[in-house]
Design an enzyme around this catalytic site. Sequence first.
Site, PDB file in Angstrom:
ATOM      1  N   LYS A 269     -34.964  -0.186  -4.126  1.00 39.42           N
ATOM      2  CA  LYS A 269     -34.949  -1.587  -4.542  1.00 39.42           C
ATOM      3  C   LYS A 269     -35.734  -2.481  -3.576  1.00 39.42           C
ATOM      4  O   LYS A 269     -36.488  -3.341  -3.999  1.00 39.42           O
ATOM      5  CB  LYS A 269     -33.498  -2.051  -4.627  1.00 39.42           C
ATOM      6  CG  LYS A 269     -33.320  -3.434  -5.197  1.00 39.42           C
ATOM      7  CD  LYS A 269     -33.432  -3.413  -6.698  1.00 39.42           C
ATOM      8  CE  LYS A 269     -33.272  -4.767  -7.333  1.00 39.42           C
ATOM      9  NZ  LYS A 269     -33.894  -4.771  -8.672  1.00 39.42           N
TER      10      LYS A 269
ATOM     11  N   ARG B 161     -30.407   0.787  -2.656  1.00 42.70           N
ATOM     12  CA  ARG B 161     -31.456   0.610  -1.646  1.00 42.70           C
ATOM     13  C   ARG B 161     -32.055   1.934  -1.205  1.00 42.70           C
ATOM     14  O   ARG B 161     -33.061   1.966  -0.489  1.00 42.70           O
ATOM     15  CB  ARG B 161     -30.884  -0.105  -0.418  1.00 42.70           C
ATOM     16  CG  ARG B 161     -30.395  -1.495  -0.699  1.00 42.70           C
ATOM     17  CD  ARG B 161     -29.841  -2.095   0.555  1.00 42.70           C
ATOM     18  NE  ARG B 161     -30.872  -2.321   1.545  1.00 42.70           N
ATOM     19  CZ  ARG B 161     -31.591  -3.431   1.645  1.00 42.70           C
ATOM     20  NH1 ARG B 161     -31.365  -4.416   0.830  1.00 42.70           N
ATOM     21  NH2 ARG B 161     -32.510  -3.547   2.577  1.00 42.70           N
TER      22      ARG B 161
ATOM     23  N   HIS C  55     -64.230   0.295 -24.198  1.00 40.15           N
ATOM     24  CA  HIS C  55     -65.022   0.581 -22.995  1.00 40.15           C
ATOM     25  C   HIS C  55     -64.545   1.843 -22.282  1.00 40.15           C
ATOM     26  O   HIS C  55     -64.862   2.053 -21.121  1.00 40.15           O
ATOM     27  CB  HIS C  55     -64.987  -0.618 -22.043  1.00 40.15           C
ATOM     28  CG  HIS C  55     -65.558  -1.860 -22.654  1.00 40.15           C
ATOM     29  ND1 HIS C  55     -66.891  -1.982 -22.994  1.00 40.15           N
ATOM     30  CD2 HIS C  55     -64.971  -3.023 -23.050  1.00 40.15           C
ATOM     31  CE1 HIS C  55     -67.100  -3.160 -23.542  1.00 40.15           C
ATOM     32  NE2 HIS C  55     -65.942  -3.817 -23.594  1.00 40.15           N
TER      33      HIS C  55
ATOM     34  N   ASN D 171     -32.206   0.785   9.533  1.00 38.32           N
ATOM     35  CA  ASN D 171     -33.066   0.539   8.376  1.00 38.32           C
ATOM     36  C   ASN D 171     -34.328  -0.110   8.915  1.00 38.32           C
ATOM     37  O   ASN D 171     -34.259  -1.088   9.650  1.00 38.32           O
ATOM     38  CB  ASN D 171     -32.366  -0.408   7.391  1.00 38.32           C
ATOM     39  CG  ASN D 171     -33.288  -0.859   6.272  1.00 38.32           C
ATOM     40  OD1 ASN D 171     -34.186  -0.122   5.880  1.00 38.32           O
ATOM     41  ND2 ASN D 171     -33.063  -2.050   5.755  1.00 38.32           N
ATOM     42  N   GLY D 172     -35.492   0.447   8.534  1.00 39.10           N
ATOM     43  CA  GLY D 172     -36.761  -0.091   9.011  1.00 39.10           C
ATOM     44  C   GLY D 172     -37.653   1.059   9.431  1.00 39.10           C
ATOM     45  O   GLY D 172     -37.415   2.212   9.046  1.00 39.10           O
TER      46      GLY D 172
ATOM     47  N   GLU E 193     -41.485   4.006 -14.726  1.00 42.39           N
ATOM     48  CA  GLU E 193     -40.622   4.174 -13.547  1.00 42.39           C
ATOM     49  C   GLU E 193     -39.233   4.673 -13.901  1.00 42.39           C
ATOM     50  O   GLU E 193     -38.581   5.318 -13.093  1.00 42.39           O
ATOM     51  CB  GLU E 193     -40.554   2.901 -12.704  1.00 42.39           C
ATOM     52  CG  GLU E 193     -39.887   1.736 -13.349  1.00 42.39           C
ATOM     53  CD  GLU E 193     -39.925   0.485 -12.481  1.00 42.39           C
ATOM     54  OE1 GLU E 193     -39.956   0.586 -11.254  1.00 42.39           O
ATOM     55  OE2 GLU E 193     -39.918  -0.613 -13.064  1.00 42.39           O
TER      56      GLU E 193
ATOM     57  N   GLU F 213     -46.412  -4.943 -17.563  1.00 45.93           N
ATOM     58  CA  GLU F 213     -45.015  -4.878 -17.103  1.00 45.93           C
ATOM     59  C   GLU F 213     -44.227  -3.852 -17.921  1.00 45.93           C
ATOM     60  O   GLU F 213     -43.418  -3.095 -17.374  1.00 45.93           O
ATOM     61  CB  GLU F 213     -44.380  -6.275 -17.189  1.00 45.93           C
ATOM     62  CG  GLU F 213     -42.895  -6.340 -16.896  1.00 45.93           C
ATOM     63  CD  GLU F 213     -42.480  -5.860 -15.496  1.00 45.93           C
ATOM     64  OE1 GLU F 213     -43.344  -5.613 -14.645  1.00 45.93           O
ATOM     65  OE2 GLU F 213     -41.261  -5.712 -15.283  1.00 45.93           O
TER      66      GLU F 213
ATOM     67  N   TRP G 171     -33.325   6.371   2.097  1.00 47.01           N
ATOM     68  CA  TRP G 171     -34.499   6.605   1.255  1.00 47.01           C
ATOM     69  C   TRP G 171     -35.556   7.065   2.252  1.00 47.01           C
ATOM     70  O   TRP G 171     -36.037   6.272   3.053  1.00 47.01           O
ATOM     71  CB  TRP G 171     -34.905   5.301   0.568  1.00 47.01           C
ATOM     72  CG  TRP G 171     -35.987   5.441  -0.446  1.00 47.01           C
ATOM     73  CD1 TRP G 171     -35.838   5.693  -1.781  1.00 47.01           C
ATOM     74  CD2 TRP G 171     -37.403   5.309  -0.222  1.00 47.01           C
ATOM     75  NE1 TRP G 171     -37.067   5.728  -2.384  1.00 47.01           N
ATOM     76  CE2 TRP G 171     -38.048   5.504  -1.468  1.00 47.01           C
ATOM     77  CE3 TRP G 171     -38.206   5.068   0.893  1.00 47.01           C
ATOM     78  CZ2 TRP G 171     -39.431   5.444  -1.622  1.00 47.01           C
ATOM     79  CZ3 TRP G 171     -39.582   5.016   0.744  1.00 47.01           C
ATOM     80  CH2 TRP G 171     -40.175   5.195  -0.501  1.00 47.01           C
TER      81      TRP G 171
ATOM     82  N   CYS H 112     -33.547   1.581   3.094  1.00 51.29           N
ATOM     83  CA  CYS H 112     -32.246   2.199   3.311  1.00 51.29           C
ATOM     84  C   CYS H 112     -31.224   1.076   3.317  1.00 51.29           C
ATOM     85  O   CYS H 112     -31.572  -0.098   3.383  1.00 51.29           O
ATOM     86  CB  CYS H 112     -32.204   2.902   4.664  1.00 51.29           C
ATOM     87  SG  CYS H 112     -33.497   4.126   4.843  1.00 51.29           S
TER      88      CYS H 112
ATOM     89  N   LYS I 113     -42.229  -0.523 -16.590  1.00 50.06           N
ATOM     90  CA  LYS I 113     -40.803  -0.260 -16.872  1.00 50.06           C
ATOM     91  C   LYS I 113     -40.640   1.145 -17.438  1.00 50.06           C
ATOM     92  O   LYS I 113     -39.772   1.903 -17.017  1.00 50.06           O
ATOM     93  CB  LYS I 113     -40.236  -1.262 -17.898  1.00 50.06           C
ATOM     94  CG  LYS I 113     -40.006  -2.661 -17.408  1.00 50.06           C
ATOM     95  CD  LYS I 113     -38.803  -2.831 -16.518  1.00 50.06           C
ATOM     96  CE  LYS I 113     -39.161  -2.743 -15.072  1.00 50.06           C
ATOM     97  NZ  LYS I 113     -39.659  -3.921 -14.401  1.00 50.06           N
TER      98      LYS I 113
HETATM   99  C1  F6R Z   1     -40.203  -2.657 -10.888  1.00 51.30           C
HETATM  100  C2  F6R Z   1     -39.788  -3.078  -9.571  1.00 51.30           C
HETATM  101  C3  F6R Z   1     -40.794  -3.107  -8.487  1.00 51.30           C
HETATM  102  C4  F6R Z   1     -40.665  -4.432  -7.717  1.00 51.30           C
HETATM  103  C5  F6R Z   1     -41.581  -4.416  -6.480  1.00 51.30           C
HETATM  104  C6  F6R Z   1     -41.534  -5.726  -5.743  1.00 51.30           C
HETATM  105  O1  F6R Z   1     -39.126  -2.633 -11.770  1.00 51.30           O
HETATM  106  O2  F6R Z   1     -38.658  -3.403  -9.369  1.00 51.30           O
HETATM  107  O3  F6R Z   1     -42.088  -2.932  -8.949  1.00 51.30           O
HETATM  108  O4  F6R Z   1     -41.003  -5.472  -8.569  1.00 51.30           O
HETATM  109  O5  F6R Z   1     -41.202  -3.390  -5.622  1.00 51.30           O
HETATM  110  O6  F6R Z   1     -40.237  -6.007  -5.299  1.00 51.30           O
HETATM  111  P1  F6R Z   1     -39.814  -7.458  -4.858  1.00 51.30           P
HETATM  112  O7  F6R Z   1     -39.887  -8.335  -6.053  1.00 51.30           O
HETATM  113  O8  F6R Z   1     -38.431  -7.303  -4.329  1.00 51.30           O
HETATM  114  O9  F6R Z   1     -40.792  -7.884  -3.808  1.00 51.30           O
END
Ligand code: F6R
Length: 587
Positions: free
Chosen positions: A582, A27, A489, A101-102, A473, A466, A75, A2, A470
């Site tokens: 985020k 966030r 396999h 937040n927490g 998500e 990766e 969130w 949050c 992308k």
């Molecule tokens: C993908 C993404 C997440 C973060 C993950 C770790 O686009 O953003 O998978 O990479 O939540 O976040 P950090 O790097 O902030 O620890």
Amino acid sequence: MCGIIGYIGSKKASTILLKGLKNLEYRGYDSAGIATNHATGHIEVRKSVGKIEEIARRLNFESFEGNIGIAHTRWATHGAVTDENAHPHTDCEGKIAIVHNGIIENYRELREQLISKGHRFTSDTDSEVIAHLIEENLQYGFEDACMKAFDSLEGSYAVLALKEDEDKIVGARKDSPLVLGIAEHGVFLASDIPSFLEWTNKVVYLNNYDFIIAERGGVKVYNDGKEVSRHIDTVEWNVEEAKKGEFKHFMMKEMSEQAETIMRALQQDKNTVWDIVDEIKNAFGVFFVGCGSSYHACLAGSYLFSKVAKVHVNAVLASEFENYEHFLTDRTLVFAVSQSGETADILLAVRAAKRKESRVIGITNVVGSSLTMEGHALIMMNSGPEICVLSTKTYTSQVVLMTMLAYAVAGKYEDGLEKIGGLYLEVYNLTSRTMRDSLTTLAEILCDKWDIYLIGRGLQYTTALEAALKIKEVSYLHAEAFAGGELKHGPLALIEEGTPCIVFVSSENRSKILSNAEEVKSRGGYIIGVSSEQDDLFDFWIKVPEAEELNPIVQIIPMQVLAYELAVLRGLDPDKPRNLAKSVTVI
Ligand code: F6R
């Protein structure tokens, strides 16, 4: 997960808080609310479910009076997404308002105790207990009531509290981010710096267990019951970096910045790099730990260290790190890699490593984040604020740092810098109009497919992982990556007529990966090649330069753009994918 912000000063709080909330929306974005200490001395709260812009219009946030206020963007973790569960939360009488937040781990016991004392709860959240705990202790005065309330919390919190007729904001932090911003016209307390960057770049990074009283005349910080002084820093980030500018979405803006951010990641203090190189060489066991995209950067790092530096490192998901704890000693070196520096799984891994007296080096982008304070040494990514929930420019910066370290350990630091530096124009072109047009065409082909598969070998396997993350998500399409050699396999059973398969090719493994692509093609698969050279196998070709160890950088950028175009075509907001946040501050 949050975002919180508070303001006390001479300006109208609601205008400032609304802007701050918009900057914090990345966030968390399922609901939001504001409380101000009204000019007449009473607390006014407005909150609801939805996006900030729309809630602000519906509830007329701008009409709030008062120049003290707190705000929250949520969130959901505890309790559904409802108006009642949105913050701020109040006590029984509506005289105290809090944002949090927490996660309060002992909220159930606290709630039961408070209910038995006659408190009436109106939400299902863990956070509401804080307002009632303050109310319960009010006989000691507002400040001491807050201190007593925060002391009884277990878990993590960044919390801000207001009380009617009190010209102040009281706050505290433990394991959740909270920074102080000092402007000429007032003071901010917020989850991150971009939320108030428009008004000030003077910040104070607060420590764990700091207790803050922000009044018009100034701010006092206490820790362990004693008043402490905290240093005021000036941040380099500018407001423009935290704005969309000419771009429709932050995601596109941030992807387009990569030629610059890659170069900025290279700007490290040489002595620090040499110290880290020595530590790697002398360590007995090196771990690269991260989550999500940061984990993929760690995995790329493990291949790069093997290839370039001939040094074995273990890439481990932070959430799985506890399974490796018995290998940790005082000679182990742990790199904790986290864009936000606030990811709960990473911070737990850091603490586990420190318990075993291992050395911890943080790699992060966010100045003042928990990771910057908890590691023994630090490498900053220097990417500037990343607002889109997806990691794009910060992912490539992490890979750049891994590459640079691998070259440095191999004794070829300057070569590494030169090679990466030489990528500037290539990277710039990867988000050009021509590239984007070609990827829009591909997105049109893919946007109605159920599944997309991606394959690679070696470093290209990490890119496949990766790229799949992308795509899924942001576009909500199912995308799954495999090591090329693994297809036979099991995964080959998934291939049908027209199933798309993205193939990452490098000069080193060209023949092997193309033979894997052939296996897919002969079962009806639609082959999308990401390579420097065309091939008859490809139904669609994405041309990228051949960059050897730097392929993870040049090959992922078109995939980021593809994911973006898929989201836009499917009518989705690329900056705020559903169910994600985020900073993932829960385990
Ligand atoms: C993908 C993404 C997440 C973060 C993950 C770790 O686009 O953003 O998978 O990479 O939540 O976040 P950090 O790097 O902030 O620890």
